[in-house]
Design a protein around this motif. Structure first.
Motif, PDB file in Angstrom:
ATOM      1  N   PRO A  24      -6.745  -2.950  -2.079  1.00 21.54           N
ATOM      2  CA  PRO A  24      -7.430  -1.853  -2.761  1.00 21.54           C
ATOM      3  C   PRO A  24      -6.826  -1.543  -4.130  1.00 21.54           C
ATOM      4  O   PRO A  24      -5.646  -1.793  -4.376  1.00 21.54           O
ATOM      5  N   ASP A  68     -10.739   2.104  -5.878  1.00 22.58           N
ATOM      6  CA  ASP A  68     -11.191   2.093  -4.481  1.00 22.58           C
ATOM      7  C   ASP A  68     -10.799   3.391  -3.780  1.00 22.58           C
ATOM      8  O   ASP A  68     -11.581   3.950  -3.012  1.00 22.58           O
ATOM      9  N   VAL A  69      -9.577   3.860  -4.048  1.00 22.47           N
ATOM     10  CA  VAL A  69      -9.122   5.123  -3.449  1.00 22.47           C
ATOM     11  C   VAL A  69     -10.023   6.264  -3.911  1.00 22.47           C
ATOM     12  O   VAL A  69     -10.496   7.069  -3.099  1.00 22.47           O
ATOM     13  N   ILE A 109      -7.848   2.834   4.542  1.00 22.37           N
ATOM     14  CA  ILE A 109      -7.196   1.833   3.700  1.00 22.37           C
ATOM     15  C   ILE A 109      -6.170   1.055   4.513  1.00 22.37           C
ATOM     16  O   ILE A 109      -6.103  -0.172   4.433  1.00 22.37           O
ATOM     17  N   PHE A 153       0.877  -1.169   0.000  1.00 21.95           N
ATOM     18  CA  PHE A 153       0.000   0.000   0.000  1.00 21.95           C
ATOM     19  C   PHE A 153       0.914   1.217   0.000  1.00 21.95           C
ATOM     20  O   PHE A 153       1.632   1.472   0.952  1.00 21.95           O
ATOM     21  N   ASN A 182      -7.686  -1.615   6.738  1.00 18.75           N
ATOM     22  CA  ASN A 182      -8.294  -2.698   5.973  1.00 18.75           C
ATOM     23  C   ASN A 182      -7.260  -3.526   5.215  1.00 18.75           C
ATOM     24  O   ASN A 182      -7.459  -4.721   5.024  1.00 18.75           O
TER      25      ASN A 182
END
Length: 77
Positions: free
Chosen positions: A49, A53-54, A39, A12, A42
């Motif tokens: 993601p 999604d962002v 984020i 991420f 999760n």
């Protein structure tokens, strides 16, 4: 900075200095930190993601759905 979930090997990418998440710049600091933290927590649970999604989370932060907020409040009573 990269957060790596060792279980899923999901990376991420985020940068607090430039306020970017997965190469998406977020101008508003409150929005940036809210989306980043959502984020982050999760991803630790196994979510992987996408950039979409962002963008969806940014949009939800900017334009919250009143019914969804009410539903969440009910869940945590």
């Amino acid at each position: 900075m990269k957060l790596l979930n060792r279980r899923t090997h999901m990376e991420f990418d985020f940068n607090d200095y430039t306020q970017t998440i997965m190469n998406i710049h977020i101008k508003n600091p409150d929005c940036y930190y809210s989306v980043r933290d959502a984020i982050h927590y999760n991803v630790m649970e196994g979510w992987q993601p996408t950039q979409q999604d962002v963008l969806d989370l940014i949009n939800e932060w900017k334009h919250p759905d009143p019914q969804a907020m009410k539903d969440r409040e009910e869940m945590f009573k």
